[in-house]
Write a protein that holds these residues in place. Sequence first.
Motif, PDB file in Angstrom:
ATOM      1  N   GLY A   1       0.819  -1.296   0.000  1.00 19.97           N
ATOM      2  CA  GLY A   1      -0.112  -0.155   0.016  1.00 19.97           C
ATOM      3  C   GLY A   1       1.006   1.159  -0.093  1.00 19.97           C
ATOM      4  N   ALA A   2       0.588   2.258  -0.897  1.00 19.50           N
ATOM      5  CA  ALA A   2       1.257   3.588  -0.581  1.00 19.50           C
ATOM      6  C   ALA A   2       0.227   4.433  -1.066  1.00 19.50           C
ATOM      7  N   ARG A   3       0.645   5.828  -0.491  1.00 24.92           N
ATOM      8  CA  ARG A   3      -0.190   6.855  -0.647  1.00 24.92           C
ATOM      9  C   ARG A   3       0.602   7.726  -1.596  1.00 24.92           C
ATOM     10  N   VAL A   4      -0.049   8.211  -2.879  1.00 27.17           N
ATOM     11  CA  VAL A   4       0.553   9.260  -3.694  1.00 27.17           C
ATOM     12  C   VAL A   4      -0.602  10.337  -4.019  1.00 27.17           C
ATOM     13  N   ASP A   5       0.141  11.292  -4.369  1.00 30.24           N
ATOM     14  CA  ASP A   5      -0.733  12.473  -4.904  1.00 30.24           C
ATOM     15  C   ASP A   5      -1.636  11.901  -6.132  1.00 30.24           C
ATOM     16  N   GLU A   6      -2.998  12.509  -6.353  1.00 30.66           N
ATOM     17  CA  GLU A   6      -3.965  12.163  -7.156  1.00 30.66           C
ATOM     18  C   GLU A   6      -3.471  12.173  -8.651  1.00 30.66           C
TER      19      GLU A   6
ATOM     20  N   ALA B   1      -1.194   9.208  -9.183  1.00 25.76           N
ATOM     21  CA  ALA B   1      -1.910   8.056  -9.175  1.00 25.76           C
ATOM     22  C   ALA B   1      -2.627   7.729 -10.706  1.00 25.76           C
TER      23      ALA B   1
END
Length: 81
Positions: free
Chosen positions: A7-12, A15
């Motif tokens: 899982g990773a959070r990136v700017d929209e 993505a």
Amino acid sequence: MAKTQLGARVDEDIADLAKKRAADLGLSVGDYLARLVHDDASGLRARAVEAAGRFLAEHQAIFDEAEDTEQARAAGGARAA
């Protein structure tokens, strides 16, 4: 080989770029990211960037000449209008 979920959070926008690029290559986002990591870890990306740098260094004069020619044409066309 067994697959593991990450899982990773990136700017929209990142993505969206990943999804579009994966689709362009006919890959899932997971497979696209795996390819990027593999290429980076193997040094493939670094070698490609170095090769591109060498190519540009060797041929920069040709690109500059083509750009100068295009700018001259554009300037000439603007005067004629």
